[in-house]
Scaffold this motif. Structure first.
Motif, mmCIF file in Angstrom:
data_model
loop_
_atom_site.group_PDB
_atom_site.id
_atom_site.type_symbol
_atom_site.label_atom_id
_atom_site.label_comp_id
_atom_site.label_asym_id
_atom_site.label_seq_id
_atom_site.Cartn_x
_atom_site.Cartn_y
_atom_site.Cartn_z
ATOM 1 N N LEU A 102 0.937 -1.191 0.226
ATOM 2 C CA LEU A 102 -0.118 0.165 -0.049
ATOM 3 C C LEU A 102 1.011 1.495 -0.124
ATOM 4 C CD1 LEU A 102 -2.782 1.275 0.362
ATOM 5 C CD2 LEU A 102 -2.412 1.135 2.835
ATOM 6 N N PHE A 103 1.916 1.310 0.795
ATOM 7 C CA PHE A 103 2.857 2.415 0.672
ATOM 8 C C PHE A 103 3.792 2.569 -0.470
ATOM 9 C CE2 PHE A 103 3.512 2.603 5.789
ATOM 10 C CZ PHE A 103 2.186 3.263 5.917
ATOM 11 N N LEU A 104 3.847 1.557 -1.118
ATOM 12 C CA LEU A 104 4.413 1.562 -2.413
ATOM 13 C C LEU A 104 3.771 2.244 -3.327
ATOM 14 C CD1 LEU A 104 6.605 -1.791 -2.613
ATOM 15 C CD2 LEU A 104 7.709 0.870 -2.358
ATOM 16 N N ALA A 105 2.407 1.653 -3.515
ATOM 17 C CA ALA A 105 1.473 2.233 -4.371
ATOM 18 C C ALA A 105 1.321 3.691 -4.073
ATOM 19 C CB ALA A 105 0.167 1.421 -4.225
ATOM 20 N N ILE A 106 1.076 4.073 -2.925
ATOM 21 C CA ILE A 106 0.695 5.426 -2.617
ATOM 22 C C ILE A 106 2.400 6.190 -3.062
ATOM 23 C CG2 ILE A 106 0.676 7.352 -0.720
ATOM 24 C CD1 ILE A 106 -1.061 5.165 0.836
ATOM 25 N N SER A 107 3.454 5.857 -2.762
ATOM 26 C CA SER A 107 4.451 6.637 -3.367
ATOM 27 C C SER A 107 4.494 6.621 -4.892
ATOM 28 C CB SER A 107 5.868 5.813 -2.730
ATOM 29 O OG SER A 107 5.951 4.647 -3.245
ATOM 30 N N VAL A 108 4.357 5.784 -5.467
ATOM 31 C CA VAL A 108 4.048 5.860 -6.825
ATOM 32 C C VAL A 108 3.202 7.016 -7.187
ATOM 33 C CG1 VAL A 108 3.557 4.479 -9.116
ATOM 34 C CG2 VAL A 108 4.985 3.363 -7.370
ATOM 35 N N ARG A 149 5.370 14.710 -10.587
ATOM 36 C CA ARG A 149 5.808 14.895 -11.955
ATOM 37 C C ARG A 149 5.082 15.627 -12.809
ATOM 38 N NH1 ARG A 149 7.823 10.002 -14.940
ATOM 39 N NH2 ARG A 149 8.538 11.746 -16.461
ATOM 40 N N ASN A 150 3.752 15.625 -12.400
ATOM 41 C CA ASN A 150 2.562 16.279 -13.346
ATOM 42 C C ASN A 150 2.159 17.525 -12.993
ATOM 43 O OD1 ASN A 150 2.658 14.069 -15.131
ATOM 44 N ND2 ASN A 150 1.118 12.962 -14.248
ATOM 45 N N ASN A 151 2.517 17.700 -11.674
ATOM 46 C CA ASN A 151 2.117 19.289 -11.098
ATOM 47 C C ASN A 151 2.746 20.302 -11.640
ATOM 48 O OD1 ASN A 151 1.198 21.093 -9.282
ATOM 49 N ND2 ASN A 151 1.386 19.796 -7.607
ATOM 50 N N PRO A 152 1.904 21.282 -12.378
ATOM 51 C CA PRO A 152 2.366 22.599 -12.734
ATOM 52 C C PRO A 152 3.202 23.577 -11.646
ATOM 53 C CG PRO A 152 0.045 22.674 -12.363
ATOM 54 C CD PRO A 152 0.504 21.337 -12.146
ATOM 55 N N ASP A 153 2.849 23.248 -10.591
ATOM 56 C CA ASP A 153 3.715 24.165 -9.413
ATOM 57 C C ASP A 153 4.997 23.292 -9.121
ATOM 58 O OD1 ASP A 153 4.330 25.918 -7.564
ATOM 59 O OD2 ASP A 153 2.936 25.413 -6.174
ATOM 60 N N ASP A 154 5.898 23.754 -9.461
ATOM 61 C CA ASP A 154 7.389 23.085 -8.950
ATOM 62 C C ASP A 154 7.547 23.010 -7.881
ATOM 63 O OD1 ASP A 154 7.756 23.234 -11.920
ATOM 64 O OD2 ASP A 154 9.096 25.223 -11.900
ATOM 65 N N VAL A 155 7.177 23.793 -6.760
ATOM 66 C CA VAL A 155 7.493 23.742 -5.421
ATOM 67 C C VAL A 155 6.552 22.301 -4.936
ATOM 68 C CG1 VAL A 155 7.115 24.606 -3.089
ATOM 69 C CG2 VAL A 155 8.418 26.039 -4.984
ATOM 70 N N ILE A 156 5.235 22.461 -5.221
ATOM 71 C CA ILE A 156 4.606 21.402 -4.615
ATOM 72 C C ILE A 156 4.926 20.057 -5.223
ATOM 73 C CG2 ILE A 156 2.103 20.639 -4.812
ATOM 74 C CD1 ILE A 156 2.620 23.056 -2.811
ATOM 75 N N GLY A 157 5.477 20.070 -6.823
ATOM 76 C CA GLY A 157 5.791 18.811 -7.223
ATOM 77 C C GLY A 157 7.033 18.318 -6.552
ATOM 78 N N LEU A 202 7.796 18.652 -3.479
ATOM 79 C CA LEU A 202 7.366 18.090 -2.252
ATOM 80 C C LEU A 202 6.739 16.817 -2.220
ATOM 81 C CD1 LEU A 202 6.800 18.543 0.753
ATOM 82 C CD2 LEU A 202 4.691 19.791 0.331
ATOM 83 N N GLU A 203 5.907 16.732 -3.159
ATOM 84 C CA GLU A 203 5.222 15.366 -3.601
ATOM 85 C C GLU A 203 6.272 14.399 -3.925
ATOM 86 O OE1 GLU A 203 0.593 16.683 -4.947
ATOM 87 O OE2 GLU A 203 2.311 16.333 -6.518
ATOM 88 N N ARG A 204 7.317 14.673 -4.606
ATOM 89 C CA ARG A 204 8.388 13.605 -5.109
ATOM 90 C C ARG A 204 9.309 13.421 -3.710
ATOM 91 N NH1 ARG A 204 10.033 16.536 -10.588
ATOM 92 N NH2 ARG A 204 10.018 17.952 -9.187
ATOM 93 N N ILE A 205 9.430 14.160 -2.861
ATOM 94 C CA ILE A 205 10.163 14.267 -1.836
ATOM 95 C C ILE A 205 9.413 13.189 -0.577
ATOM 96 C CG2 ILE A 205 11.059 15.075 0.513
ATOM 97 C CD1 ILE A 205 11.942 17.436 -1.203
ATOM 98 N N LEU A 206 8.022 13.518 -0.577
ATOM 99 C CA LEU A 206 7.241 12.467 0.365
ATOM 100 C C LEU A 206 7.361 11.091 -0.225
ATOM 101 C CD1 LEU A 206 4.182 15.093 0.988
ATOM 102 C CD2 LEU A 206 5.999 14.146 2.401
ATOM 103 N N ALA A 207 7.125 11.060 -1.689
ATOM 104 C CA ALA A 207 7.297 9.728 -2.105
ATOM 105 C C ALA A 207 8.671 8.966 -2.066
ATOM 106 C CB ALA A 207 6.814 9.714 -3.747
ATOM 107 N N ALA A 208 9.732 9.704 -2.085
ATOM 108 C CA ALA A 208 11.024 9.000 -1.565
ATOM 109 C C ALA A 208 10.936 8.502 -0.205
ATOM 110 C CB ALA A 208 12.022 10.132 -1.998
#
Length: 71
Positions: A8-14, A21-29, A31-37
Motif C-alpha cells: 500500500l505504501f509503495l502504491a501511494i509513493s508511486v 511529475r505532472n504538477n504545474p507548480d514546481d514547489v508542490i511537485g 514536495l510530492e516527490r520528496i514525500l514519495a521518496a
C-alpha cells in the motif's frame, strides 16, 4: 510491518511521484516527490522486508561511480 501495508505504501509513493511529475507548480511537485521518496525509504528500511532491502542494495551497487578529475 505486514506485507500488504508495504504494498500500500509503495502504491501511494508511486501515485505521489507521478502526481509530483505532472504538477504545474514546481514547489508542490518537488514536495510530492520528496514525500514519495521518504515513503519508499520507510518501506525499505522500516519494514525489514529482505526482498525489498536486497533490491535496494542491488540498485545502490549498480549506481555509476563518480569520476575523479585531477586539477
Amino acid at each position: 510491518m505486514p506485507w500488504w501495508i508495504s504494498l500500500l505504501f509503495l502504491a501511494i509513493s508511486v501515485a505521489l511521484w507521478m502526481s509530483g511529475r505532472n504538477n504545474p507548480d514546481d514547489v508542490i511537485g518537488l514536495l510530492e516527490r520528496i514525500l514519495a521518496a521518504l515513503l519508499i525509504f520507510v518501506v525499505v528500511l522500516v519494514s525489514q522486508n529482505l526482498v525489498l532491502e536486497s533490491m535496494a542494495l542491488i540498485a545502490a551497487l549498480r549506481l555509476p561511480f563518480a569520476s575523479r578529475s585531477s586539477l
